[in-house]
Design an enzyme around this catalytic site. Structure first.
Site, mmCIF file in Angstrom:
data_model
loop_
_atom_site.group_PDB
_atom_site.id
_atom_site.type_symbol
_atom_site.label_atom_id
_atom_site.label_comp_id
_atom_site.label_asym_id
_atom_site.label_seq_id
_atom_site.Cartn_x
_atom_site.Cartn_y
_atom_site.Cartn_z
ATOM 1 N N CYS A 1 -20.735 -62.838 91.799
ATOM 2 C CA CYS A 1 -19.739 -63.770 92.321
ATOM 3 C C CYS A 1 -18.351 -63.173 92.142
ATOM 4 O O CYS A 1 -17.499 -63.258 93.029
ATOM 5 C CB CYS A 1 -19.816 -65.087 91.563
ATOM 6 S SG CYS A 1 -20.396 -66.459 92.548
ATOM 7 N N CYS B 1 -34.655 -55.846 69.825
ATOM 8 C CA CYS B 1 -36.099 -55.757 69.606
ATOM 9 C C CYS B 1 -36.579 -54.346 69.901
ATOM 10 O O CYS B 1 -37.375 -53.792 69.158
ATOM 11 C CB CYS B 1 -36.840 -56.759 70.485
ATOM 12 S SG CYS B 1 -37.257 -58.293 69.632
#
Lengths: 265, 106
Positions: A118, A226
């Site tokens: 946007c 992670c």
């Protein structure tokens, strides 16, 4: 050693190996009714922090996002509000549907990427810094409008290939520790890794305030964490694997209530 | 200007004990960390926090580098009269922030 003893020993060894293989085998998916948010694993103090808007540090970003929503920017000199109006109405439930497949790009984009699109296409402004304060603030403000609503990523012919791609990444062993996401979050969730409980990895509260980070962070940041923990090389910033994983994780958490901005230890 | 969240009950009875919660955005950089370039990151913390109630100081705290980013401070006071609570933070690098909240006691 007797012949029988040797046979018994061999059997034991094979049984042990089989155990190891089964531990690392195809991960069992968590049944829908047994799913829980990481919120359930937190201490009462941390839960209280998330629940109280006056104590939840994520609300500082939400307030910043509210201000940014109104700020005109770029060559188009448009604010988010100029097109989307009041976010409290127009953005209600939007974050619960992301990541979504962009018809132009033909691939999934997450909330932060959608905001950047946007910004660069409609506002014609330079992109915001990835994981920077402004982008997180806008994402937190938009995500906040879906608080309490069920996660509802679209599952159709467009998204299904990317959901399975995400699942494939989720179940793929990688890194020096040779672990998949599923090894911890499906097979061993609820147990402890060092002192910390292993959550089921439902991304209900992103972007969220992690006390360890002492700041708000995106789901992509969590995924990088992670990956580093598995001693795998994180995907490059903005790589398609992130959006696919995010899409799979949100699909996996379908129906669970949005908590953004969450607080986690 | 730092973003702050203040929670003061809008109304209270005279003599009622009220809880006040404050949260302010600040990195609270300890001064003990080393950056990616190997140089020490200079200390940047909020050092003082004071609250006045109609001009009378009712709460003061000295913050240290051991306090986490975006400090959350809550305390209790006695609602004595209607008026304004003024919250004032000061810190390193000329940091100041002021917020006010109104309370009606009746």
């Amino acid at each position: 050693m007797s012949r029988q003893g040797l046979v018994a020993l061999a059997c034991l060894w094979i049984a042990g190996l089989a155990g190891l293989v089964s531990w690392g085998g195809q991960a069992a998916e968590i049944p829908l009714q047994d799913r829980q948010s990481g919120y359930q694993l937190m201490t009462p103090e941390t839960r209280a922090m998330q629940d109280d808007d006056a104590a939840n540090p994520g609300m500082l970003w939400v307030l910043d996002g509210e201000a940014l929503w109104q700020r005109k920017d770029g060559r188009a000199n448009l604010s988010c509000a100029d097109c989307h109006g009041d976010a409290r109405q127009s953005m209600k439930g939007v974050a619960a549907r992301y990541p979504a497949v962009d018809p132009g790009l033909q691939k999934p984009v997450d909330l932060e990427q959608r905001i950047e699109m946007c910004r660069t296409e409609k506002q014609q402004a330079p992109p915001l810094r990835a994981e920077g304060k402004d982008l997180l603030a806008l994402a937190a403000y938009v995500a906040r409008q879906s608080k309490g609503m069920p996660i509802a990523v679209v599952e159709d012919d467009h998204t299904r290939p990317f959901i399975s791609a995400g699942r494939e990444i989720y179940e793929r062993r990688q890194g020096q520790l040779n672990l998949s996401c599923a090894n911890c979050h499906d097979d061993n969730s609820g147990k402890r890794l060092a002192g910390s409980p292993i959550p089921q990895a439902h991304p209900t509260g992103y972007p969220l305030y992690r006390l360890e980070w002492q700041t708000l962070g995106s789901l992509q940041r969590r995924l990088r964490n992670c990956l580093v923990g598995m001693r795998a090389e994180p995907y490059a910033p903005g790589a398609p694997e992130y959006a696919e994983l995010e899409l799979y994780l949100m699909w996996r958490a379908r129906g669970m209530p949005m908590e953004a901005p969450g607080v986690r230890p | 200007m730092a973003r702050a969240l203040i929670n003061v009950p809008a109304t209270a009875k005279p003599g009622e004990i009220i809880e006040i919660k404050t949260l302010i955005s600040h990195p609270m950089e300890t001064g003990y960390r080393v950056g990616y370039d190997g140089a020490m990151i200079p200390r940047d913390i909020i050092a003082n926090f004071t609250v006045t109630y109609n001009g009378d100081e009712i709460f003061r705290a000295q913050l240290s580098p051991a306090i986490a980013a975006n400090p959350f401070v809550s305390f209790c006071t006695v609602a004595k009269e209607s008026g304004t609570l003024t919250f004032h933070w000061t810190g390193d690098n000329g940091f100041t922030a002021t917020e006010t909240a109104k309370i009606t006691v009746e």
